[in-house]
Design a protein around this motif. Sequence first.
Motif, PDB file in Angstrom:
ATOM      1  N   GLY A 121       4.108  15.357  -0.635  1.00  0.00           N
ATOM      2  CA  GLY A 121       4.150  15.243   0.507  1.00  0.00           C
ATOM      3  C   GLY A 121       3.198  13.658   0.839  1.00  0.00           C
ATOM      4  O   GLY A 121       3.926  12.862   1.243  1.00  0.00           O
ATOM      5  N   ILE A 122       2.817  13.398  -0.261  1.00  0.00           N
ATOM      6  CA  ILE A 122       2.050  12.283  -0.475  1.00  0.00           C
ATOM      7  C   ILE A 122       3.124  10.624  -0.884  1.00  0.00           C
ATOM      8  O   ILE A 122       3.486  10.120  -0.694  1.00  0.00           O
ATOM      9  CB  ILE A 122       1.046  11.737  -1.965  1.00  0.00           C
ATOM     10  CG1 ILE A 122      -0.094  13.019  -1.290  1.00  0.00           C
ATOM     11  CG2 ILE A 122       0.218  10.740  -1.783  1.00  0.00           C
ATOM     12  CD1 ILE A 122      -1.320  12.855  -2.423  1.00  0.00           C
ATOM     13  N   GLN A 123       3.989  11.184  -1.916  1.00  0.00           N
ATOM     14  CA  GLN A 123       5.258  10.283  -1.999  1.00  0.00           C
ATOM     15  C   GLN A 123       5.971  10.292  -0.915  1.00  0.00           C
ATOM     16  O   GLN A 123       6.442   9.181  -0.753  1.00  0.00           O
ATOM     17  CB  GLN A 123       6.155  11.188  -3.530  1.00  0.00           C
ATOM     18  CG  GLN A 123       5.801  10.761  -4.528  1.00  0.00           C
ATOM     19  CD  GLN A 123       6.162  11.253  -5.558  1.00  0.00           C
ATOM     20  OE1 GLN A 123       7.125  12.679  -5.342  1.00  0.00           O
ATOM     21  NE2 GLN A 123       6.490  10.665  -6.750  1.00  0.00           N
ATOM     22  N   PHE A 124       6.001  11.413   0.257  1.00  0.00           N
ATOM     23  CA  PHE A 124       7.295  10.927   1.391  1.00  0.00           C
ATOM     24  C   PHE A 124       6.800   9.930   1.858  1.00  0.00           C
ATOM     25  O   PHE A 124       6.633   9.060   2.853  1.00  0.00           O
ATOM     26  CB  PHE A 124       7.494  12.175   1.980  1.00  0.00           C
ATOM     27  CG  PHE A 124       8.313  11.888   2.979  1.00  0.00           C
ATOM     28  CD1 PHE A 124       9.490  12.830   2.971  1.00  0.00           C
ATOM     29  CD2 PHE A 124       8.005  11.542   4.199  1.00  0.00           C
ATOM     30  CE1 PHE A 124      10.313  11.493   3.833  1.00  0.00           C
ATOM     31  CE2 PHE A 124       8.712  12.110   5.847  1.00  0.00           C
ATOM     32  CZ  PHE A 124      10.237  12.112   5.921  1.00  0.00           C
ATOM     33  N   LEU A 125       4.699  10.045   2.170  1.00  0.00           N
ATOM     34  CA  LEU A 125       4.394   9.639   3.147  1.00  0.00           C
ATOM     35  C   LEU A 125       4.037   7.342   2.793  1.00  0.00           C
ATOM     36  O   LEU A 125       4.785   6.875   3.610  1.00  0.00           O
ATOM     37  CB  LEU A 125       2.261  10.330   3.081  1.00  0.00           C
ATOM     38  CG  LEU A 125       2.141   8.706   4.021  1.00  0.00           C
ATOM     39  CD1 LEU A 125       1.934   8.521   5.572  1.00  0.00           C
ATOM     40  CD2 LEU A 125      -0.198   9.404   3.735  1.00  0.00           C
ATOM     41  N   GLY A 126       4.161   7.483   1.470  1.00  0.00           N
ATOM     42  CA  GLY A 126       3.585   6.538   0.364  1.00  0.00           C
ATOM     43  C   GLY A 126       5.260   5.658   1.336  1.00  0.00           C
ATOM     44  O   GLY A 126       5.517   4.099   1.751  1.00  0.00           O
ATOM     45  N   TYR A 127       6.820   6.280   0.918  1.00  0.00           N
ATOM     46  CA  TYR A 127       7.992   5.364   1.050  1.00  0.00           C
ATOM     47  C   TYR A 127       8.283   5.291   2.674  1.00  0.00           C
ATOM     48  O   TYR A 127       8.721   4.516   3.168  1.00  0.00           O
ATOM     49  CB  TYR A 127       8.645   6.956   1.095  1.00  0.00           C
ATOM     50  CG  TYR A 127       9.417   6.490  -0.609  1.00  0.00           C
ATOM     51  CD1 TYR A 127       9.122   5.468  -1.518  1.00  0.00           C
ATOM     52  CD2 TYR A 127       8.813   7.541  -1.487  1.00  0.00           C
ATOM     53  CE1 TYR A 127       9.212   5.822  -2.919  1.00  0.00           C
ATOM     54  CE2 TYR A 127       9.305   7.764  -2.704  1.00  0.00           C
ATOM     55  CZ  TYR A 127       9.250   6.704  -3.612  1.00  0.00           C
ATOM     56  OH  TYR A 127       9.584   6.860  -5.358  1.00  0.00           O
ATOM     57  N   THR A 128       7.551   6.260   3.226  1.00  0.00           N
ATOM     58  CA  THR A 128       7.732   6.539   5.132  1.00  0.00           C
ATOM     59  C   THR A 128       7.197   4.507   5.287  1.00  0.00           C
ATOM     60  O   THR A 128       7.082   4.383   6.124  1.00  0.00           O
ATOM     61  CB  THR A 128       6.940   7.187   5.815  1.00  0.00           C
ATOM     62  OG1 THR A 128       8.213   8.210   5.056  1.00  0.00           O
ATOM     63  CG2 THR A 128       7.453   7.280   7.390  1.00  0.00           C
ATOM     64  N   LEU A 129       6.203   4.736   4.697  1.00  0.00           N
ATOM     65  CA  LEU A 129       4.848   3.897   5.123  1.00  0.00           C
ATOM     66  C   LEU A 129       5.094   2.861   5.055  1.00  0.00           C
ATOM     67  O   LEU A 129       5.957   1.307   5.601  1.00  0.00           O
ATOM     68  CB  LEU A 129       3.255   3.510   4.514  1.00  0.00           C
ATOM     69  CG  LEU A 129       2.502   4.662   5.310  1.00  0.00           C
ATOM     70  CD1 LEU A 129       1.397   4.847   3.758  1.00  0.00           C
ATOM     71  CD2 LEU A 129       2.449   4.340   6.856  1.00  0.00           C
ATOM     72  N   SER A 130       6.029   2.685   3.818  1.00  0.00           N
ATOM     73  CA  SER A 130       7.100   1.315   3.160  1.00  0.00           C
ATOM     74  C   SER A 130       8.113   0.777   3.934  1.00  0.00           C
ATOM     75  O   SER A 130       8.367  -0.692   4.606  1.00  0.00           O
ATOM     76  CB  SER A 130       7.473   1.372   1.859  1.00  0.00           C
ATOM     77  OG  SER A 130       6.413   1.129   0.947  1.00  0.00           O
ATOM     78  N   ILE A 131       8.883   1.827   4.697  1.00  0.00           N
ATOM     79  CA  ILE A 131       9.971   1.775   5.390  1.00  0.00           C
ATOM     80  C   ILE A 131       9.324   0.799   6.693  1.00  0.00           C
ATOM     81  O   ILE A 131      10.542   0.003   7.427  1.00  0.00           O
ATOM     82  CB  ILE A 131      10.890   3.026   5.189  1.00  0.00           C
ATOM     83  CG1 ILE A 131      11.777   3.173   4.187  1.00  0.00           C
ATOM     84  CG2 ILE A 131      12.047   2.521   6.414  1.00  0.00           C
ATOM     85  CD1 ILE A 131      12.779   2.358   3.504  1.00  0.00           C
TER      86      ILE A 131
ATOM     87  N   PHE B  53       0.717  -1.739   0.139  1.00  0.00           N
ATOM     88  CA  PHE B  53       0.028   0.159   0.238  1.00  0.00           C
ATOM     89  C   PHE B  53       0.682   1.364   0.212  1.00  0.00           C
ATOM     90  O   PHE B  53       0.333   1.950  -0.940  1.00  0.00           O
ATOM     91  CB  PHE B  53      -0.768   0.276   0.957  1.00  0.00           C
ATOM     92  CG  PHE B  53      -1.473   0.812   1.232  1.00  0.00           C
ATOM     93  CD1 PHE B  53      -2.890   1.283   0.581  1.00  0.00           C
ATOM     94  CD2 PHE B  53      -1.623   2.420   2.300  1.00  0.00           C
ATOM     95  CE1 PHE B  53      -3.760   2.546   0.435  1.00  0.00           C
ATOM     96  CE2 PHE B  53      -2.399   3.206   2.482  1.00  0.00           C
ATOM     97  CZ  PHE B  53      -3.367   3.692   1.829  1.00  0.00           C
ATOM     98  N   GLY B  54       2.279   1.228   1.302  1.00  0.00           N
ATOM     99  CA  GLY B  54       2.970   2.673   1.240  1.00  0.00           C
ATOM    100  C   GLY B  54       3.697   2.487  -0.410  1.00  0.00           C
ATOM    101  O   GLY B  54       3.757   3.875  -0.752  1.00  0.00           O
ATOM    102  N   THR B  55       3.761   1.394  -1.254  1.00  0.00           N
ATOM    103  CA  THR B  55       4.315   1.478  -2.487  1.00  0.00           C
ATOM    104  C   THR B  55       3.521   2.305  -3.472  1.00  0.00           C
ATOM    105  O   THR B  55       3.458   3.200  -5.019  1.00  0.00           O
ATOM    106  CB  THR B  55       4.948   0.075  -3.180  1.00  0.00           C
ATOM    107  OG1 THR B  55       5.443  -0.182  -2.208  1.00  0.00           O
ATOM    108  CG2 THR B  55       5.164   0.075  -4.299  1.00  0.00           C
ATOM    109  N   ALA B  56       2.424   2.080  -3.571  1.00  0.00           N
ATOM    110  CA  ALA B  56       0.573   2.350  -3.776  1.00  0.00           C
ATOM    111  C   ALA B  56       1.158   3.915  -3.704  1.00  0.00           C
ATOM    112  O   ALA B  56       1.112   4.500  -4.659  1.00  0.00           O
ATOM    113  CB  ALA B  56       0.222   1.535  -3.838  1.00  0.00           C
ATOM    114  N   VAL B  57       1.069   4.250  -2.454  1.00  0.00           N
ATOM    115  CA  VAL B  57       0.632   5.553  -2.252  1.00  0.00           C
ATOM    116  C   VAL B  57       2.109   6.649  -2.884  1.00  0.00           C
ATOM    117  O   VAL B  57       1.758   7.625  -3.105  1.00  0.00           O
ATOM    118  CB  VAL B  57       0.638   5.470  -0.657  1.00  0.00           C
ATOM    119  CG1 VAL B  57       0.735   6.980  -0.397  1.00  0.00           C
ATOM    120  CG2 VAL B  57      -1.098   5.256  -0.314  1.00  0.00           C
TER     121      VAL B  57
END
Length: 277
Positions: free
Chosen positions: A230-240, A91-95
């Motif tokens: 901001g959306i990309q940063f949120l997605g990458y943070t979720l993935s990590i 989901f984080g990657t998709a975001v």
Amino acid sequence: ISETGGISLVVSVLHSSTSNVKDTSTIVLCTLAANCVAALCTGNASYLYLTVAFVEILKGFTPVVTMTVQSMFGEPLPSCRVAGAVLMISFGTAVSSFGEVHMNLTGLMLMLASVYCEATRLMLTQKLLLHMNLHVLEGLYYISPVSALCAFAVAAVVEMPNFETKRVLHSLPETWHLFTVNAFLGFLVNVVSFLVIKRTNVVMLKLLAISRNALVVFVGIVLFADHVSGIQFLGYTLSILFFAAYNYILLKEKRAAADARRDGACGRTIGTRARCS
């Protein structure tokens, strides 16, 4: 094809010094090679119809598809916490890949076919390495020639009619080293991938690829002041974060299983001593 041919050459030389040659299933090898080439061809073709953002969104759910294919191959299903962590990583990657998405049915079908073929290829590779107890180099020794033949067969039909042989041969004296380096790097990538599969599982291999992309983005932000939304940063943070959670949950479950086995062994030992006395 140069990568696969290089793998075949190097592994054949290395394998000549080993004496433990195992019998492997021809059907498994042919199916694995066919899925490998199908995943490569359909995955590359999907870029002709879909945006990069949409392709990355679909690729992000490859670990989820891999877990599904695992269950189809009779492998035990992961716990709910592990499955939840994998789903959140995807989901984080998709975001993080969310952007201008243009859906095309042909491209969607090609990408879904690529994802499922890749998951099947990984499961068959795991079957060879673990269930048939093959060494990493032995696995490459058996897989690479069959994959190369399948790749040559597809290339002969799709690419050879438009292949500019004279131009390639004319530039070969200046580009041969690029093919050599490509083949060697391809060999190293496959060895490392097989080691990850043999030591962990195929889901971990796909999660490492996703997390690697997120780490590269964070390094670019810190070292090169790259700008992301901001959306990309949120997605990458979720993935990590959920990749770290995934590894923590796996480690905790392995320790619990080891403790249970140790307690069971101690209980059997105590019971045996009691009967003897």
